[in-house]
Design an enzyme around this catalytic site. Sequence first.
Site, short mmCIF file in Angstrom:
data_model
loop_
_atom_site.label_atom_id
_atom_site.label_comp_id
_atom_site.label_asym_id
_atom_site.label_seq_id
_atom_site.Cartn_x
_atom_site.Cartn_y
_atom_site.Cartn_z
N TYR A 109 0.86 -1.18 0.00
CA TYR A 109 0.00 0.00 0.00
C TYR A 109 0.90 1.23 0.00
O TYR A 109 1.44 1.61 1.03
CB TYR A 109 -0.91 -0.05 1.23
CG TYR A 109 -1.93 1.06 1.36
CD1 TYR A 109 -2.09 2.04 0.38
CD2 TYR A 109 -2.76 1.11 2.48
CE1 TYR A 109 -3.03 3.04 0.52
CE2 TYR A 109 -3.70 2.12 2.63
CZ TYR A 109 -3.84 3.07 1.65
OH TYR A 109 -4.76 4.08 1.79
N LYS A 111 -1.31 -1.08 -4.21
CA LYS A 111 -2.32 -0.02 -4.19
C LYS A 111 -1.56 1.28 -4.20
O LYS A 111 -0.88 1.64 -3.23
CB LYS A 111 -3.20 -0.12 -2.94
CG LYS A 111 -4.25 0.97 -2.83
CD LYS A 111 -5.06 0.79 -1.54
CE LYS A 111 -6.20 1.78 -1.44
NZ LYS A 111 -5.76 3.15 -1.18
#
Length: 304
Positions: A155, A185
Amino acid sequence: MLYVFQTFFSSSMASPKKRLQGLVAATITPMTEHGEINFSVIGQYVDYLVEEQGVKNIFVNGTTGEGLSLSISERRQVAEEWVTKGRNKLDQVVIHVGALSLKESQELAKHAAEIGADGIAVIAPFFLKPRNKDALIDFLKEVAAAAPAQPFYYYHIPALTGVQIRAEELLDGIQEKIPSFQGLKFSDTNLLDFGQCVDQNRERQLAFLFGVDEQLLSALVMGATGAVGSPTQINHPTQNSIGKELSLPHSPFLLTGILYSEIYQLCGQTRFWSVPDQSHHDSGIWDSNGPTPASTAESLQGVY
């Protein structure tokens, strides 16, 4: 808009089973007026996403869900509830397990695997920050090793972590050290970095999930395979207009379609940010009984 993105992702990406792609809802953690987690509405939330929005992938305990503001016990309970209520309804439930403590992150990773989550994601530790790529990979490797069979996602959100290691640099050789690594992400406005991530890793079949809603159209053009965000949960006329303009069956992102979409997205952003007090918009989506219908949120001043 939801229709367009779903059509684009499903028609343009040939993917193996269980690959995370398309629209992914970054779920809100519902709270009561007393600050306790309102677990009773999560089942209703699942049904709303699936039946009203057509979204079947979710990202739990991330930034939108305020996972890092919850206790470890609360994060475990929230993850369990989403997995349980989403069973046979949702395609993928990805749990964010990042924490400042390596042991806590490992504990959450193990727990996600035990309850049957479909993947785990981790942000960079942001108090004592990793100084370089190798230090960051070492941290991520230790977390991934706690749940080696779980698809693992990084992330990337440097605006909040303060860790300025470029994602493109991190991806170089990461699968050799973390075999379960499946993608990232990307929640940053550096489209050059994102484009290089995609361009230099095309043969690796990774998931490139974009997390900055305002730049999503540009990211799609650059090769994003999915979108993680909050607007996937609220359907309004701006999104519907984009869907109508780009509902071409085989090539929804022709140049004219992109131009139309950029215009509509800009209009939507202008209207959304004209809300005088944004907290009213947030509180309008949730109350003690769970998520309100989209029309209720849209009726707020400035949101069309």
